[in-house]
Design an enzyme around this catalytic site. Structure first.
Site, short mmCIF file in Angstrom:
data_model
loop_
_atom_site.label_atom_id
_atom_site.label_comp_id
_atom_site.label_asym_id
_atom_site.label_seq_id
_atom_site.Cartn_x
_atom_site.Cartn_y
_atom_site.Cartn_z
N HIS A 117 0.83 -1.21 0.00
CA HIS A 117 0.00 0.00 0.00
C HIS A 117 0.87 1.26 0.00
O HIS A 117 1.73 1.40 0.88
CB HIS A 117 -0.87 -0.04 1.27
N HIS A 126 -1.46 11.24 -2.03
CA HIS A 126 -2.73 10.73 -1.50
C HIS A 126 -3.74 11.84 -1.27
O HIS A 126 -4.87 11.78 -1.74
CB HIS A 126 -2.49 9.97 -0.19
O1 G3P Z 1 -6.45 1.57 -3.20
C1 G3P Z 1 -6.83 1.12 -1.95
C2 G3P Z 1 -6.59 2.13 -0.86
O2 G3P Z 1 -5.39 2.80 -1.07
C3 G3P Z 1 -7.71 3.10 -0.75
O3 G3P Z 1 -7.58 3.96 0.34
O4 G3P Z 1 -7.16 6.21 1.23
O5 G3P Z 1 -5.36 4.53 1.25
O6 G3P Z 1 -6.06 5.55 -0.89
P1 G3P Z 1 -6.49 5.11 0.48
MG MG Z 2 -4.82 4.44 -2.30
#
Ligand code: G3P
Ligand code: MG
Length: 245
Positions: free
Chosen positions: A12, A54
């Site tokens: 992630h 982000h």
């Molecule tokens: O793509 C999955 C996840 O990254 C979605 O949440 O807020 O971490 O971008 P966020």
């Molecule tokens: Mg994400």
């Protein structure tokens, strides 16, 4: 693309919280734990260039402030996107999608590009990111998996790059989640993991969709989801959850 060429473990934002999110340094750190696929967030600069970020604003993860789409690529290049995390990463730049395409393809890594438009720029961002992804990954063995919470962005991506696989991100599963996947011609559901159980994964599979989820940091929960047939697990815990080959 073969039926589903992606590994089941996806880092992630590069390496979760172990390195500054959405920077090349984070990808390198995630790769050092054996991760071969990376999720990251992309939006557009003022001059329309896809960059990794982000938040809609620069304040939390850079030395800049204000909206990301108020700054040109040249202005973004002057910011520090690593020092907020720890001194070891001070000076780390905001990556472009171009840089990530180079790094991942040179190393045989796969990508999940989350299209995360600054509010009000959904269609434009979906179209621009998908078009650039199509060009940048033209010679890649495995295409990028595009995903978004924005249905408008996914529609735009479909329009300009219908051949690229898309996943619909859902924080809560609405009653019509299967219809939405069908309407957007997605290949996968990408849900908050708390929305998933064996029945939901089974229903998606029965309808012909793969299932991914975010952000699973507990190894026991990860194992349950994988045992239920989950196809892609997005995690911050790259040091605790071992990727499978
Ligand atoms: O793509 C999955 C996840 O990254 C979605 O949440 O807020 O971490 O971008 P966020
Ligand atoms: Mg994400």
């Amino acid at each position: 693309m073969k039926d589903w060429p992606f590994p089941r473990h996806i880092a992630h934002r590069g390496a979760g919280k172990l390195a500054p999110e959405n920077t090349l340094a984070a990808f390198r750190h995630g790769a050092s734990f054996g991760y071969r696929m990376f999720e990251f967030d992309v939006k557009l600069s003022a001059d329309g260039e896809p960059v990794l970020m982000h938040d809609a604003t620069l304040d939390r993860t850079t030395t800049g402030s204000g909206r990301v789409d108020a700054m040109t690529l040249g202005e973004l290049a002057a910011l520090d996107a690593g020092g907020w995390h720890s001194p070891a990463y001070a000076g780390e730049p905001v990556p472009t999608l171009v840089a990530i395409a180079r790094y991942t393809q040179a190393n045989g890594f796969m990508v999940n590009i989350e299209i995360k438009p600054v509010p009000g720029t959904e269609y434009r961002t979906g179209a621009a990111v998908a078009l650039d992804a199509l060009t940048l990954w033209k010679h890649a063995a495995v295409p990028p998996l595009l995903s978004s919470f924005s249905e408008e962005a996914l529609e735009a991506a479909h329009k300009v790059a219908p051949g690229l696989p898309r996943a619909l991100l859902l924080d809560k599963l609405p009653p019509d989640w299967l219809e939405r996947l069908r309407r957007l011609e997605c290949v996968a559901l990408d849900a908050n993991h708390s929305e998933l159980d064996a029945a939901v994964i089974g229903a998606a599979h029965a309808a012909g969709f793969k299932v991914l989820c975010y952000t699973v940091n507990d190894p026991a929960r990860a194992q349950d989801l994988l045992d239920w047939g989950l196809d892609g697990l997005i995690t911050d815990a790259v040091d605790q959850i071992r990727p499978q080959p």
